[in-house]
Design a protein around this motif. Structure first.
Motif: not given
Length: 264
Positions: A166-168, A177-183, A194-197, A207-208
């Motif tokens: 849950e990074p958002s 938006k910025e965090i997901f672009e960097i990921v 990356i495994l993104l919950v 991004i997946a």
């Protein structure tokens, strides 16, 4: 790279949370694990990271393999050393330490000082704001800055697989938006899987490469991210869109039509 085969998880040997969960993450891939609160997403990450025992949980059936080695019997320390790093929900930091000190903690499994200094510069290249804040006590950072810091700290460990929980959560839309672009950049440039919950299905699927949907401890849908984005159930239940593109609230959704094996 990572494979879960029919994982079953119980808490206190009574509460069955995961009921035969199977999923995989390919090398260099980004996989989204979607679902509402209580679906079992965080429990899945804890099973992978080996930390279920901290909450009286255990894997009671199935297996987890990483790079063809079984890891569900290993300690959290051994799993981290194999290259799996989890970024827990809630931006957990050493709040009394500075930004740079928190980043250095992320490299605790390594001992090469020169490499650590180089890695600090790598983290700062992804998160320039952290360079400006490197001497600030972490507890005084904003939510977005703290999220950058926990991801940067994980990156310091040179992970092969980064599990993000849950990074958002709690962030403003522009920061999400910025965090997901960097990921996505980290995935592309560092070759980090990356495994993104996430509950934010739109951001995660954006991004997946592939996605899974958990409901009540079971995988009820899976497929390429681009197809999940177009699936009517996903659009209605998770994106709040009706079939004609009109926004709807979640409470207006009357049924979640499960479509098992809808992909050929």
């Amino acid at each position: 790279m990572l494979r879960l085969d029919n994982i079953e998880v119980k808490y206190s040997n009574v509460i069955l949370v995961l009921k035969g969960v199977s999923l995989k993450v390919e090398p260099g891939g980004v996989v989204a694990l979607l679902g509402s609160n209580g679906a079992g997403k965080t429990t899945t990450l804890k099973a992978i990271s080996g930390i279920l025992h901290t909450e009286l949980g255990e894997i009671t059936d199935g297996s987890i393999q990483f790079n063809e080695s079984r890891i569900d019997t290993l300690s959290p320390e051994e799993i981290v050393k194999m290259g799996i790093v989890q970024v827990a929900e809630g931006r957990r930091l050493f709040q009394h330490l500075t930004v740079e000190e928190n980043l250095r903690v992320g490299a605790y499994v390594r001992h090469n000082g020169k490499t650590i200094r180089e890695d600090l510069q790598t983290v700062y290249s992804y998160f320039p704001r952290l360079r400006d804040l490197e001497g600030r006590v972490s507890g005084f950072l904003s939510g977005g800055e703290q999220q950058m810091l926990v991801i940067g700290s994980a990156l310091m460990g040179h992970p092969s697989l980064m599990c993000l929980d849950e990074p958002s959560l709690g962030l403003a839309p522009h920061m999400v938006k910025e965090i997901f672009e960097i990921v996505k950049r980290i995935n592309t440039e560092e070759k980090t899987s990356i495994l993104l919950v996430e509950q934010n299905a739109r951001a995660a699927l954006g991004i997946a490469d592939y996605g899974y949907v958990l409901e009540s401890g079971r995988v009820v849908l899976d497929g390429p991210a681009v197809k999940l984005e177009q699936n009517e159930d996903i659009k209605e239940f998770y994106l709040g869109l009706s079939e004609v593109g009109k926004r709807k609230s979640y409470r207006d959704v009357k049924h979640y039509r499960r479509r098992k094996r809808w992909l050929s």
